[in-house]
Write a protein that holds these residues in place. Structure first.
Motif: not given
Ligand SMILES: [Mg+2]
Ligand SMILES: Nc1ncnc2c1ncn2[C@@H]1O[C@H](COP(=O)(O)OP(=O)(O)O)[C@@H](O)[C@H]1O
Lengths: 346, 281
Positions: B74, B202-203
């Motif tokens: 991240t 991000d995911e």
């Molecule tokens: Mg992360």
């Protein structure tokens, strides 16, 4: 005692805590009913108390500005079954006008200041400074209104009348600004009352707005930043909308306080039952009148004066309720527009 | 020798750098990367989070970033559009080049960087405004199209992410009544509406159900022709399904990067193989 193994229950009763839950629910229901009952009782008592006045004053209460207890030197007489002093006349028009005007002024002046302060405290200032300013708000909120009123009449009023109002009165001679022109008086009057009331509602509105701002989740703010929005644009897109209905609620809370504020207004308004000729002129409100007239009203052997005070108190209560319901309606509508996920863990 | 390796594995679990971590990362050279980092090193306060990451991001491809939790994925992603700038204690050295220009260079406006390098987050984060206004938020702020064209833009962008049929009749409604998957698609539409060159994700499907996940994956595959993408994912199967390139992070370092096939089938570093296998069981 040995621990029960899972699955060892067998054929045991399944009723469990049903009854205690029912009792709890009944108690909670009763508790929830208390405010509604109290309100109903209050309206009922005021209504009964005011009934002779309602009959005697009729619609004149709203259309006439003359408030006179009548002659205390003659015997009470009876008209339409209601005992009253000779010459008694109760017109509350200027009380109602004064109440609405001073509260509207307070909100008009106080709301932008409070909201601005909340935004600066929550969004701009570094933590320690924000905390100490927040403390100031709480202290300000805690000052008794009689103290603010005294300060208003002894310090603020004279200062305004001497240094500020004369400048304000020099506004250009345009019809819409007429209300700001003319004599500025001694500093006791509508604008001073509005300012003092503003000062009293600023802490409520500011502290509430600040708390609401702090609760805005980070995720949508980051989403805005990730679109290349500036802080200002982010605030407009996210924070201001997120807190809108809460802030409206806080404003109504403040307005309610302003409408009902008694002693501070009694001290700084000049206490004249009249339509102020300009924004500096003396005036009064319903609440201030009730407290100021009560003593002399009690000397009225026909009791109509006290009953008329009860009647205007009832009017004040109804105005406050109306404002609250209106605000509730607006808040519900704006909340429906965005349907904020309250506590949805965004 | 064998016993040492086993001991290490027991000690450290899924992925821990083996003792020879000084070896340089393995990555494929890319001819014309849209973004490239050079020795990117990031810390928060005194804590190092990323060390010396050199990673090119392929143009018009999907680059997946995989690795265990806390490996700095991240942080890396957010450093590509300067979203870390305001975080407490953020320190950085090394460069991040967007089309050959250092985005941390003097005089660079992070807002301009973020307009060109968009971002979609782990959880859908629509704004508290109508569905239509959500899509148009960035477009309006950057005054990208005349007023009269806004309605068209909203429709085009919603259609692009496949949301149009579902929301056409309720553009003025709150986005919070949409399902999680629809909200995430809305956030994608919002990010795409400002026409970014690169999209960071991000995911993006970690909070979604399988059907929504599939919808998002299909969308990303379609978008790859226009937008370069970097996606962090915990889902190795997903990386395999959609990514052209894979970069494996561990303990703040880039261990290995290359074409998806190559990294999955024949990883060059033992840590990579261990991690990929561990997850597949
Ligand atoms: Mg992360
Ligand atoms: N804002 C921050 N302040 C301090 N430490 C942080 C911050 N963000 C991330 N970290 C630390 O950096 C490391 C990597 O975090 P992150 O990039 O979120 O990893 P990943 O996304 O791979 O799970 C973690 O150890 C985390 O604790």
């Amino acid at each position: 005692m040995a621990q029960e193994a899972p699955g060892a229950g067998g054929k045991r009763p399944l009723e469990g805590r049903g009854r205690s839950l029912r009792v709890l629910r009944a108690l909670l229901g009763a508790a929830a009913g208390v405010p509604a009952l109290a309100l109903a009782a209050m309206v009922a008592v005021l209504l009964v108390e005011a009934m002779p006045a309602i009959r005697y004053n009729g619609l004149g209460l709203f259309t006439s500005g003359l408030w006179s207890i009548g002659s205390l030197y003659s015997q009470p007489v009876r008209t339409g079954g209601v005992l009253h002093l000779v010459g008694a006349h109760y017109g509350a028009l200027w009380l109602i006008v004064g109440t609405v005007e001073s509260s509207a002024l307070a909100l008009l002046i106080g709301f932008p200041v409070a909201y601005g302060a909340a935004v600066i405290i929550a969004e701009r200032l570094p933590r320690p400074l924000a905390a100490s300013l927040g403390l100031c708000l709480e202290v300000l909120a805690g000052i008794p209104s009689v103290v603010i009123g005294l300060w208003g009449v002894l310090v603020l009023g004279p200062f305004l009348a001497h240094d500020i109002y004369p400048e304000l009165a020099k506004l250009p001679d345009v019809p819409v600004l007429d209300f700001f022109r003319g004599g500025v008086g001694s500093g006791e009057g509508l604008l001073t009352a509005g300012l003092v009331l503003a000062l009293m509602i600023i802490p409520i509105i500011a502290a509430t707005s600040r708390d609401l701002l702090r609760q805005v989740p980070r995720a949508p703010k980051e989403g805005a930043a990730a679109l290349g929005m500036t802080r200002r644009e982010t605030f407009k897109a996210v924070q201001s909308r997120w807190i809108r209905s809460g802030v409206a609620g806080a404003a109504v809370l403040g307005l309610g306080r302003a409408l009902g504020e008694t002693i501070a207004v009694a001290l700084v308004s000049g206490s004249q039952i009249q339509n102020p000729s300009n924004i500096y002129d003396t005036m009064t409100t319903i609440a201030a009148t009730v407290v100021q007239q009560l003593d002399s009203a009690l000397t009225d052997p026909s009791h109509l004066a006290v009953r008329s005070l009860a009647e205007v108190a009832l009017v004040l209560l109804l105005i406050t309720l109306a404002v609250n319901s209106l605000a509730r309606l607006l808040v519900r509508r704006s909340a429906r527009d965005v349907a904020l996920p309250v506590g949805a863990g965004l | 020798m064998v016993s040492t390796v086993i001991a290490e594995e027991q000690e450290v679990g899924g992925c821990r750098l083996l003792l020879d971590q000084i070896r340089p990362a393995i990555h494929a050279h890319l001819d014309d990367p849209v973004i490239e980092t050079f020795g990117l090193t990031i810390g928060f306060g005194n804590e190092p989070v990323l060390s010396g990451v050199d990673l090119p991001v392929a143009r018009h491809q999907i680059t997946a970033i995989v690795g265990p939790s806390g490996s700095g994925k991240t942080t890396f992603l957010r450093s590509l559009n300067r979203m870390n700038d305001k975080l407490r204690g953020f320190r950085r050295s090394g460069r991040v080049e967007l089309e050959g220009q250092d985005i941390y260079g003097a005089g660079v406006d992070p807002l301009v960087v973020r307009k060109r390098v968009g971002m979609v987050f782990q959880r859908p984060n629509p704004f508290p405004m109508s569905i239509r206004d959500n899509v148009l938020a960035g477009v309006k702020v950057h005054k990208m199209v005349p007023r009269a064209a806004l309605a068209d833009v909203a429709e085009t962008r919603l259609a692009e992410v496949g949301l149009w049929p579902a929301v056409a009749g309720r553009l003025s409604d709150s986005p919070y009544r949409l399902s999680g998957g629809q909200q995430q698609l809305l956030c994608l539409a919002r990010a795409l509406a400002v026409a970014p060159d690169v999209l960071l994700l991000d995911e993006p499907t970690s909070s979604l159900d399988p059907v929504s996940t599939e919808a998002v994956e299909a969308l990303l595959l379609r978008l790859a022709a226009k937008v370069s993408m970097v996606i962090v994912t915990h889902n190795l199967a997903q990386a395999r399904r959609i990514a052209d390139q894979v970069a494996f992070f561990c303990e703040g370092r880039l261990i290995e990067a290359g074409p998806t096939e190559a990294v999955f089938e024949s990883p060059k570093r033992r840590e990579t193989g261990k991690y990929l296998q561990g997850q597949f069981g």
